[in-house]
Enzyme design. Structure first.
Site, mmCIF file in Angstrom:
data_model
loop_
_atom_site.group_PDB
_atom_site.id
_atom_site.type_symbol
_atom_site.label_atom_id
_atom_site.label_comp_id
_atom_site.label_asym_id
_atom_site.label_seq_id
_atom_site.Cartn_x
_atom_site.Cartn_y
_atom_site.Cartn_z
ATOM 1 N N CYS A 368 62.746 59.830 36.321
ATOM 2 C CA CYS A 368 63.546 60.217 37.478
ATOM 3 C C CYS A 368 63.193 59.346 38.662
ATOM 4 O O CYS A 368 62.494 59.776 39.578
ATOM 5 C CB CYS A 368 63.300 61.678 37.805
ATOM 6 N N TYR A 397 48.970 44.551 30.856
ATOM 7 C CA TYR A 397 49.224 45.484 31.959
ATOM 8 C C TYR A 397 50.447 46.367 31.705
ATOM 9 O O TYR A 397 51.178 46.717 32.617
ATOM 10 C CB TYR A 397 49.346 44.723 33.298
HETATM 11 N N1 LLP Z 1 38.915 38.896 36.398
HETATM 12 C C1 LLP Z 1 39.071 39.685 37.459
HETATM 13 C C2 LLP Z 1 37.948 39.917 38.343
HETATM 14 C C3 LLP Z 1 40.307 40.308 37.699
HETATM 15 O O1 LLP Z 1 40.455 41.092 38.753
HETATM 16 C C4 LLP Z 1 41.383 40.089 36.809
HETATM 17 C C5 LLP Z 1 42.671 40.738 37.017
HETATM 18 C C6 LLP Z 1 41.173 39.259 35.706
HETATM 19 C C7 LLP Z 1 39.924 38.670 35.535
HETATM 20 C C8 LLP Z 1 42.230 38.974 34.676
HETATM 21 O O2 LLP Z 1 43.328 38.337 35.226
HETATM 22 P P1 LLP Z 1 44.492 37.806 34.258
HETATM 23 O O3 LLP Z 1 43.958 36.675 33.431
HETATM 24 O O4 LLP Z 1 44.918 38.940 33.412
HETATM 25 O O5 LLP Z 1 45.562 37.387 35.191
HETATM 26 N N2 LLP Z 1 48.468 44.648 37.015
HETATM 27 C C9 LLP Z 1 48.818 43.324 37.476
HETATM 28 C C10 LLP Z 1 47.676 42.333 37.316
HETATM 29 C C11 LLP Z 1 46.411 42.775 37.990
HETATM 30 C C12 LLP Z 1 45.293 41.811 37.756
HETATM 31 C C13 LLP Z 1 44.003 42.421 38.147
HETATM 32 N N3 LLP Z 1 42.869 41.584 37.933
HETATM 33 C C14 LLP Z 1 50.060 42.849 36.730
HETATM 34 O O6 LLP Z 1 50.563 43.583 35.910
HETATM 35 O O7 LLP Z 1 50.551 41.761 36.981
#
Ligand code: LLP
Length: 448
Positions: A368, A397
């Site tokens: 909703c 995510y």
């Molecule tokens: N290391 C740290 C300290 C982080 O905060 C993050 C992601 C990563 C590694 C991994 O980043 P990646 O390689 O996955 O980009 N929910 C959001 C993304 C939030 C990311 C948070 N930190 C989305 O769905 O786009």
């Protein structure tokens, strides 16, 4: 990983229409082959090229007991950010010394759990946290390896909610002299911790190398200062994650595109400073899990609303036409990214994969909430109730940000590999949704 055989899409060798029948929808399907291929790429292009390099998979992007096993089997380390992720990893038998604990507000009981189990590293996010770790180590007669997370003051180009390297951030230490140096000195002098170095993570879904290099430069200057002030060399640098993937038109870059320039920069500066080269760590999440999964949905209600959609006709004129809302049996409860970050996805009708696109529709969820959209203006063959929609690159995510909004159960997760399928997370039942709920005594009885 998607391959069409006789008009039917197969994902890592499994017929998507059969998976939907067997497990129901909505359904997350993860390809083990795709996950293993990413780890192999990192092993070849990073770990084997830099002595002491490690990859700590970011659990927040996708995690469950099965995924912990996959990460462990690949010989990788793990980045966790909560007691929950840490407990999941430990429950799966993940080696504690390969776990790195991140997070801007680690609770005392989470830190205790980390110290008691002997995690490999705690990435300290603020001055108070060092004191907490010291007190716990003192009480438990333990030592802990720590790095400091710093915000190098760079602005990476991504959605505002997922950039983290700028100074105005809840994460890490800003590089202000009066903040960072006393904190570093406290760690160096502490009898309870081994100070190894620095960590930075500048954001997520990034495509440019420049912000990484800028961040690395800022941190290399910090390394020099630490050496000059305290005579101590930094042994480890954690460069975070953030490497972008293809959702629709973005062009995914190989890991080397980001990592080679950083490795060169770091090698050159450490050599210049006369310091032994540090161990390097990266923390990719999305770039491992993101395009390793698809989500399957069944199409339900279809509505056409006249006179609401403006678009350009083939001869460039603005036209007002109708919008067709095609609803699926999931939505923002299993993929909140479009609602939260205006994320764009691509998908197909799996049972009509051989047919050409015929109409532009808005694929929405069943919550909703008007913002509960999965794909805006998707070009699909004519959709009908009961069709099966496969949305691509939903592996990062999605499941980990799933919720029970509208009391909708969280879908199942299936792991596929070369034609074999196995359930990795079972679908929540209606009972699961109310499992934590109690009726207060004062509200019992006397129903009217
Ligand atoms: N290391 C740290 C300290 C982080 O905060 C993050 C992601 C990563 C590694 C991994 O980043 P990646 O390689 O996955 O980009 N929910 C959001 C993304 C939030 C990311 C948070 N930190 C989305 O769905 O786009």
């Amino acid at each position: 990983m998607i391959e069409t055989r006789n008009g039917t899409p197969f994902f890592d060798g499994c017929d998507t229409t059969r998976l939907a029948q067997k497990y129901g929808t909505p359904l997350y399907v993860y390809s083990q082959t795709a996950i293993e291929a990413r780890f192999a790429e990192l092993r070849r292009d990073f770990i084997e090229r830099w002595p002491g390099a490690r990859v700590a998979y970011a659990a927040k992007s996708f995690f469950c007991l099965g995924m912990a096993r996959l990460v462990a089997q690949a010989g990788m380390c793990l980045d966790v950010v909560s007691g929950g992720e840490l407990r999941t990893a430990l429950a799966a038998g993940f080696p504690a010394e390969r776990i790195e604990f991140n997070g801007n507000n680690k609770l005392l009981d989470e830190l205790e759990l980390a110290v008691e189990n002997g995690v490999g590293r705690i990435i300290v996010d603020g001055a108070h946290e060092l004191e907490d770790i010291e007190a716990i180590c003192q009480a438990k007669g333990r030592r802990m390896k720590v790095l400091y997370r710093v915000t190098p003051g760079v602005k990476a180009d991504s959605h505002d909610y997922i950039v983290t390297g700028k100074k105005d951030s809840k994460f890490g230490f800003p590089l202000d002299e009066d903040v960072i140096y006393p904190a570093v000195e406290a760690a160096i002098r502490s009898p309870y911790v081994d100070f190894l170095g620095f960590h930075f993570h500048i954001g997520s879904q990034l495509f440019e190398c420049e912000p990484y290099k800028q961040a690395a430069s800022a941190v290399l200057e910090l390394v020099r200062q630490v050496k000059d002030r305290y005579g101590v060399g930094v042994q480890e640098l954690n460069l975070g994650g953030g490497f972008g993937i293809t959702y629709t038109t973005e062009e995914r870059r190989p890991y080397r595109y980001y990592l080679d320039p950083m490795m060169e920069l770091i090698a050159a500066r450490f050599d210049e400073m006369g310091l032994p080269r540090p161990a390097l760590v990266v923390e990719p999440g999305r770039s491992i899990a993101g395009d390793a999964a698809i989500t399957l949905y069944t199409i339900g209600s279809i509505k056409e609303i006249k006179g609401v959609r403006k678009y350009l006709s083939t001869d460039g004129k603005e036209v007002v036409g109708s919008r067709k809302y095609v609803s699926v049996d999931g939505g923002m409860t299993d993929n909140i990214r479009p609602a939260l970050y205006q994320a764009v996805y691509r998908g197909i009708l799996a049972n009509k994969a051989g047919q050409p696109p015929e109409e532009t529709v808005t694929v929405c969820g069943k919550c909703c909430e008007s913002g509960d959209i999965i794909m805006k203006d998707a070009e699909l063959p004519r959709a009908e109730r009961g069709d099966l929609l496969a949305v691509f690159s939903t592996g990062a995510y999605g499941y980990t940000m799933a919720s029970n909004y509208n009391s909708i159960p969280v879908p199942a997760v299936v792991l596929v590999r070369n034609g074999r399928d196995e359930c990795m997370v079972r679908r929540q039942t209606w009972e699961d949704v109310t499992a934590c709920q109690l009726i207060p005594d004062t509200l019992k009885g006397d129903e009217r």
